[in-house]
Design a protein around this motif. Structure first.
Motif, short mmCIF file in Angstrom:
data_model
loop_
_atom_site.label_atom_id
_atom_site.label_comp_id
_atom_site.label_asym_id
_atom_site.label_seq_id
_atom_site.Cartn_x
_atom_site.Cartn_y
_atom_site.Cartn_z
N LEU A 19 0.78 9.70 4.10
CA LEU A 19 -0.03 9.00 3.54
C LEU A 19 0.75 8.85 2.14
CD1 LEU A 19 -2.76 7.97 3.01
CD2 LEU A 19 -3.63 9.91 1.92
N VAL A 20 0.91 7.30 1.92
CA VAL A 20 1.55 7.18 0.47
C VAL A 20 0.61 6.47 -0.42
CG1 VAL A 20 3.26 5.22 0.03
CG2 VAL A 20 3.40 6.26 2.21
N LEU A 21 0.67 7.02 -1.58
CA LEU A 21 -0.24 6.79 -2.42
C LEU A 21 0.31 6.39 -3.78
CD1 LEU A 21 -2.45 10.12 -2.44
CD2 LEU A 21 -3.08 7.93 -1.60
N SER A 22 0.41 5.13 -4.16
CA SER A 22 0.73 4.67 -5.66
C SER A 22 -0.49 4.74 -6.52
CB SER A 22 1.29 3.33 -5.56
OG SER A 22 2.38 3.07 -4.83
N VAL A 23 -0.16 5.61 -7.44
CA VAL A 23 -1.37 6.08 -8.15
C VAL A 23 -1.36 5.85 -9.92
CG1 VAL A 23 -2.06 7.89 -6.58
CG2 VAL A 23 -0.48 8.38 -8.92
N GLU A 24 -2.46 5.45 -10.24
CA GLU A 24 -2.37 5.16 -11.93
C GLU A 24 -3.33 6.27 -12.35
OE1 GLU A 24 -2.48 1.42 -14.51
OE2 GLU A 24 -4.41 1.97 -14.14
N LEU A 25 -2.87 7.34 -13.36
CA LEU A 25 -3.86 8.23 -13.89
C LEU A 25 -4.36 7.62 -15.27
CD1 LEU A 25 -1.72 11.28 -12.86
CD2 LEU A 25 -3.36 10.10 -11.41
#
Length: 412
Positions: A194-200
């Motif tokens: 599962l590929v996640l590009s995240v902004e926190l």
């Protein structure tokens, strides 16, 4: 050599020392925490939540461990030393100075002795010396446990497994001989990630006066990744800085359905105490490079359209994604708002108006202006661009134009 007196019988001022420490434990812990903050500058930069949580907890454990060891006339046992070592590992993960951790334990030991000996009289000299000797032995034992735990974590962070996983992530994300690298590192690749590009989002501690922002950021990232590791095990790969980055999760039974993806990202955000905006898709190991690039693009689209925190897939923003692909159409859409470049207040008002579902009163409240001012500015947008954001027919084009503008000139 004098006879050994059992620790449980050591008494000062007519009361056994271990009983006094247990009786006054809440006040003693409060005194230790106050004194640590007064005397060890690094602790003053920690978030309040951490001081009241993890630091208070390990202080309580240390006080209780000493009282038990005194009552039972023994050194600290393995379980007690593991608790102390585990706390040192967490400080190392956060990049907190080892010197500060050791100093804090010395401060705590002095406070333990002060409370335990507060009622000592002239008849208590022998027991007082014995208690002092036991406190010093306690400090020595704790110092060894803290140092071992801290340094072992540092070795782990720069050790072979860490390096191998970073190399594997780099090869997956950039392209290369994935199978060869995995075999050489002894890592079994999952069938799919599962590929996640995240902004926190920022944690409140990062902007708190007196709090070390770098420690707050590292703590946020540690908690965020720990939530994934608890669910997915050691196969989690991540490249994160303060604002976010890339996370690869091995797909297993509990991540087989999209609702579980949402639940896991929500749980990680709660653990870190921040909002999370994430773009997700699945990929075989050889596909990670292309899929990670696409989820990064989807994350950009989510930002440009002001989507609220949550997990999204390409299917959730197909129209928005297509509208912002590079090309002549996007450039022309962006040019629609070029007349607003000299009027930043109009761009700000238009952005807020669209983000707040075209509610003029809420827009006025956010901008701290009168609703009539919002109406005036939106009419100015109409006059300058030829598109009326106050009319339903103008909304699709103005939304697309604003997104195209953001894609062409990304916000900082």
């Amino acid at each position: 050599m004098t006879d050994h007196k059992p620790g449980g019988d050591l008494a000062l001022g007519g009361q056994r020392v271990h009983e006094r420490l247990t009786q006054e434990e809440p006040e003693l812990i409060a005194r230790v925490l106050t004194r640590i903050q007064d005397e060890v500058a690094d602790y003053r930069r920690l978030p309040v939540e951490e001081l009241a949580g993890d630091i208070a907890r390990i202080t309580q454990q240390a006080v209780r461990a000493f009282a038990r060891s005194l009552r039972e006339d023994r050194q600290l046992n393995d379980a007690e030393l593991r608790q102390i070592g585990a706390s040192a590992v967490r400080r190392a993960e956060e990049g907190f100075p080892l010197e500060a951790v050791l100093t804090a334990y010395h401060v705590g030991a002095r406070e333990i002795f002060a409370v335990g000996s507060a009622e000592a009289g002239s008849a208590d000299v022998a027991d007082l010396l014995d208690v002092a000797d036991r406190v010093l032995a306690f400090v020595g034992t704790v110092t060894g446990a803290v140092t071992r735990g801290y340094l072992e974590e540092l070795r782990t962070k720069v050790g072979q497994e860490h390096t191998a996983r970073r190399t594997l992530l780099s090869v997956l994300a950039d392209g290369g001989p994935v199978d060869v690298v995995a075999r050489s590192a002894g890592i079994t690749l999952p069938a799919r990630y599962l590929v996640l590009s995240v902004e926190l989002g920022p944690h409140a501690d990062e902007a708190s006066p007196g709090v070390d922002a770098d420690i707050a950021i590292r703590r946020k990232l540690r908690r965020f990744l720990a939530a994934f590791e608890r669910s997915c095990g050691e196969g989690v790969l991540a490249s994160l800085d303060g604002p976010g980055g890339l996370v690869l999760l091995p797909l297993a039974g509990r991540l087989s359905a999209v609702p579980e993806w949402h639940a896991l990202v929500d749980a990680a955000g709660r653990a870190a105490g921040v909002d999370v905006l994430a773009a997700a898709d699945t990929a075989t190991p050889p596909e990670v490079r292309l899929v990670a690039a696409r989820t990064g693009e989807v994350l950009d689209v989510l930002r440009w359209f002001g989507r609220p925190p949550g997990l999204y897939r390409l299917d959730d923003v197909l129209v928005e994604y297509q509208l912002t692909r590079p090309g002549e159409a996007r450039d022309r859409l962006a040019a629609v708002l070029a007349p607003l470049d000299a009027h930043p207040e109009l761009v700000e008002t238009l952005s807020a108006y669209l983000e707040l579902d075209t509610n003029r009163r809420r827009t006025a409240a956010r901008l701290h202006v009168h609703p009539n001012t919002v109406d005036y500015r939106l009419r100015r947008v109409r006059d300058l661009t030829g598109i009326d954001p106050l009319h339903p027919a103008g909304l699709p084009r103005i939304i697309a134009a604003l997104a195209a503008r953001r894609a062409t000139v990304p916000r900082n």
